[in-house]
Design a protein around this motif. Structure first.
Motif, short mmCIF file in Angstrom:
data_model
loop_
_atom_site.label_atom_id
_atom_site.label_comp_id
_atom_site.label_asym_id
_atom_site.label_seq_id
_atom_site.Cartn_x
_atom_site.Cartn_y
_atom_site.Cartn_z
N TYR A 28 96.24 78.00 7.55
CA TYR A 28 96.33 79.23 8.46
C TYR A 28 95.49 80.15 7.70
O TYR A 28 95.10 80.50 6.79
N GLU A 29 94.69 81.26 9.05
CA GLU A 29 94.05 82.08 8.68
C GLU A 29 94.40 83.30 9.21
O GLU A 29 94.84 83.24 10.43
N TYR A 30 94.10 84.57 8.49
CA TYR A 30 94.37 85.66 9.19
C TYR A 30 93.14 86.62 8.98
O TYR A 30 92.91 87.00 7.93
N CYS A 31 92.90 87.11 10.08
CA CYS A 31 91.54 88.07 10.20
C CYS A 31 91.86 89.53 10.09
O CYS A 31 92.74 90.09 11.24
N PHE A 32 91.80 90.15 8.73
CA PHE A 32 92.31 91.60 8.94
C PHE A 32 91.19 92.40 9.93
O PHE A 32 91.55 93.32 10.31
N ILE B 240 88.86 87.82 5.84
CA ILE B 240 89.75 86.91 6.19
C ILE B 240 90.59 86.46 5.19
O ILE B 240 89.82 86.09 4.04
N TYR C 42 93.26 83.13 3.82
CA TYR C 42 93.34 81.78 4.34
C TYR C 42 94.24 81.03 3.24
O TYR C 42 94.21 81.51 1.94
N LYS D 37 93.08 87.05 15.65
CA LYS D 37 93.40 87.45 14.28
C LYS D 37 94.24 86.27 13.74
O LYS D 37 94.20 86.01 12.50
N SER D 38 94.98 85.40 14.32
CA SER D 38 96.03 84.58 13.82
C SER D 38 95.64 83.30 14.08
O SER D 38 95.68 82.92 15.35
#
Length: 296
Positions: free
Chosen positions: A245-249, A254, A256, A204-205
């Motif tokens: 930085y990417e965060y995948c809910f 996503i 970013y 996810k991170s």
């Protein structure tokens, strides 16, 4: 010699920028909202871009899809430095893409994609003309083994030919992108318009370093006379690098953010032959981009 290198660099950026929308459509982005900002160093000038895109796949048969899509970019130029000409009509630029693509399996591992993208790129201060219209397109072969269980290091390879009418080059040019997941913590991607190395804190991170290209090319509907020369087009070409930085809910949604610095910047008014007429502020500066996307 310096002038020739500058022209080659600008041509390279414009060529690869024409591949951006084509590559993204083929690499499964369905929707995207994005904000970009370049505050110019030692200058009052600023560049802001608001971007929205949507691609809708329609299943034809088996694993064949027709993809209908569009993208809108509103580019805001805050040219606050003193110039010898009126910059009012350059404050807003519009880049609008309409895309039609078709993708199908040619074998168990390979997929072929074809896309045509008519484009409007203009100041749009008056009635639309043929000078505001451009045509981009491409053919891509995609080998996607990111979900393969029979290999230790999943990968994706994209090979293609692209055509971009804004460059004035009357023939297709090659396009290559390669991605490999090295292990559960690391992956890398090599190609244009972007290359990166990613570190996965978890699925996810994700943190990454990147290098890439950005910019635009648009018609000026009311040409500007500068130093007894006529400027018919405006372009910005940027090469940059930084951290992202990417965060995948979820697997598909996503968010970013990227922050970096431009190490090459070309910002020009151009005549109808795309030759330089006037150099706008070209000082390197910080770069920020953030958004949210939905992918398959």
């Amino acid at each position: 010699m310096i002038l020739r290198l500058s022209k080659c660099y600008t041509l390279l950026v414009l060529l690869t920028l024409g591949c951006i929308h084509l590559a993204q459509a083929q690499l499964t982005d369905l929707a995207r909202l994005e904000y970009s900002f370049i505050p110019s160093s030692k200058s009052e000038d600023q560049y802001t871009r608001l971007r929205a895109s949507l691609n809708y796949p329609i299943k034809i048969k088996n694993k064949d899809y027709l993809i209908i899509g569009g993208e809108y970019n509103r580019i805001l130029l805050n040219l606050e430095d003193e110039y010898s000409f009126n910059t009012h009509q350059l404050k807003k630029l519009h880049v609008i893409d309409f895309s039609l693509g078709y993708t199908f399996k040619t074998s168990e591992q390979w997929r072929l994609g074809i896309q045509i993208t008519p484009r409007i790129a203009s100041t749009l201060t008056s009635k639309l003309t043929t000078d505001d219209m451009f045509l981009n397109g491409g053919v891509f072969a995609i080998k996607d083994r990111r979900d393969a269980k029979d290999i230790d290091k999943p990968y994706r390879l994209v090979l293609g030919l692209t055509y971009n009418s804004t460059t004035g080059v009357p023939f297709p040019l090659p396009f290559v992108s390669y991605f490999r997941r090295v292990n559960e913590k690391w992956s890398y991607s090599i190609g244009v318009p972007k290359s990166n190395v990613k570190y996965f804190f978890n699925e996810k991170s994700i943190l990454q370093t990147f290098a890439g290209l950005d910019g635009y090319f648009a018609n000026i509907q009311q040409p500007i006379t500068v130093n007894e020369q006529v400027a018919d087009n405006i372009s910005l070409s940027v090469a940059l690098g930084g951290l992202g930085y990417e965060y995948c809910f979820t697997k598909h949604l996503i968010a970013y953010s990227y922050i970096g610095y431009t190490f090459l910047l070309s910002n020009h008014l151009r005549d109808d032959n795309r030759d330089n007429v006037y150099k706008l502020n070209d000082l390197n500066a910080f770069y920020f981009r953030s958004g949210i996307k939905f992918k398959i």
